[in-house]
Design a protein around this motif. Sequence first.
Motif, PDB file in Angstrom:
ATOM      1  N   GLY A 148       0.780  -1.335   0.236  1.00  0.00           N
ATOM      2  CA  GLY A 148       0.005  -0.114   0.085  1.00  0.00           C
ATOM      3  C   GLY A 148       0.825   1.121   0.018  1.00  0.00           C
ATOM      4  N   GLY A 149       0.206   2.382  -0.350  1.00  0.00           N
ATOM      5  CA  GLY A 149       0.983   3.735  -0.302  1.00  0.00           C
ATOM      6  C   GLY A 149       0.219   4.894   0.317  1.00  0.00           C
ATOM      7  N   HIS A 171       4.700  -0.964  -3.422  1.00  0.00           N
ATOM      8  CA  HIS A 171       3.689   0.315  -3.674  1.00  0.00           C
ATOM      9  C   HIS A 171       3.471   0.050  -5.331  1.00  0.00           C
ATOM     10  N   ARG A 172       2.192   0.150  -5.592  1.00  0.00           N
ATOM     11  CA  ARG A 172       1.865  -0.044  -7.071  1.00  0.00           C
ATOM     12  C   ARG A 172       2.371   1.241  -7.991  1.00  0.00           C
ATOM     13  N   PHE A 176       3.863   7.868  -2.870  1.00  0.00           N
ATOM     14  CA  PHE A 176       2.878   7.645  -2.200  1.00  0.00           C
ATOM     15  C   PHE A 176       1.914   8.598  -1.960  1.00  0.00           C
ATOM     16  N   GLN A 183       5.937  10.117   4.941  1.00  0.00           N
ATOM     17  CA  GLN A 183       6.895   9.770   3.932  1.00  0.00           C
ATOM     18  C   GLN A 183       8.301   9.980   4.651  1.00  0.00           C
ATOM     19  N   TYR A 196       8.842   0.198  -5.493  1.00  0.00           N
ATOM     20  CA  TYR A 196       7.793   1.256  -6.203  1.00  0.00           C
ATOM     21  C   TYR A 196       7.659   0.333  -7.229  1.00  0.00           C
ATOM     22  N   THR A 199       3.425  -4.800  -7.866  1.00  0.00           N
ATOM     23  CA  THR A 199       2.275  -5.564  -7.004  1.00  0.00           C
ATOM     24  C   THR A 199       2.731  -6.915  -6.595  1.00  0.00           C
ATOM     25  N   VAL A 229      -4.546  -1.772   1.915  1.00  0.00           N
ATOM     26  CA  VAL A 229      -4.915  -0.934   0.437  1.00  0.00           C
ATOM     27  C   VAL A 229      -6.286  -0.248   0.595  1.00  0.00           C
TER      28      VAL A 229
END
Length: 299
Positions: A148-149, A171-172, A176, A183, A196, A199, A229
């Motif tokens: 998740g971001g 993170h997808r 973020f 962060q 980064y 997934t 998420v």
Amino acid sequence: MYDIIIIGAGPAGLSSGIYASRLGAKTLILEKLTPGGQITLSSEIENYPGVCEIKSGLEFMACWPEQAKRFGAKIKSEEVKELKVENEKWIVKTHKNEYISKAVIVATGSTPKKAGFEGEEEFIGRGVSYCAVCDGFFYKDKIVAVIGGGDTALEEALYLSKIAKKVYLIHRRDKFRAAPSTQKKVFNTPNIEIIYNETVKKVLGKEFVEGIILSSNKEIKVDGIFVFVGMKVNNELVKDLVELNEWGEVKVDLNMQTSRKGLYAAGDIRENAVKQVVAAAGDGAVAAINALKYVEKGE
Ligand code: NAP
């Protein structure tokens, strides 16, 4: 006619039921699934004060419905489809019945969203978790992945970085959405490695999680996967009746009363919930005591 109808039989709803019925209220608890709630998915509960023996979520919740029934609460397996108020009476419609009460406590909780990788469902409680406070301790000096971001993912990654040896934050995208201050803390934490634009494709492991395969087909060895998420607040029944905050959580006062007289909210559905069983149980007691005061005085 019931004094109090409680919608949802997780820790908040069952605690409401125990308190309301013990205080003499004619009480009905409606639950669409098996009583117990989301916590029944947790593999071990060890932080509920006063319960020293470590139990699974399922074992831990087993006697709560019996305790409520002992004081006279009725529990029915019926999904509530509609909630409305007419002349200060609450009408609760399920798929097969219609019930009336003087007050309602809604305790329908929230549901963590799934990331959607292969093996996610299968490994819940065996390495896949949606709660760092609940399960983080089991990963002391181990390697975990956080997915998740958003604020939750980054805050929980920081929390886990103090327990685990190493945290992969996956993170997808390459940016973020979490607050810049959070962060910054993540960027300055040496044992968090950010991945980064990836997934998780698949879980590796037999009985427990042993690793993951990413979308680029890279394999990483991890002992646990924490998925953050987003949460879906289960507010469908009340979203047009009460004030919600910007995340769809129900606004309540210190009595767990919503913006609508006679309607109370308890547990993970309400704003600022810490999403812990002990807090949900506390909310349930507060809501029941105040709902009964409302029923008795009509105010
Ligand atoms: P969120 O802000 O909706 O973030 C969800 C994250 O998960 C996003 O980064 C999203 O990626 C990613 N994601 C969604 N579906 C995915 C999938 N299938 N696979 C991989 N990644 C996926 O959720 P949240 O972090 O739970 O926060 C919810 C709300 O509560 C937010 O408004 C947040 O600000 C708030 N909150 C505030 C605090 C605080 O103030 N301290 C703490 C926690 C939460 P994309 O970025 O690409 O969409």
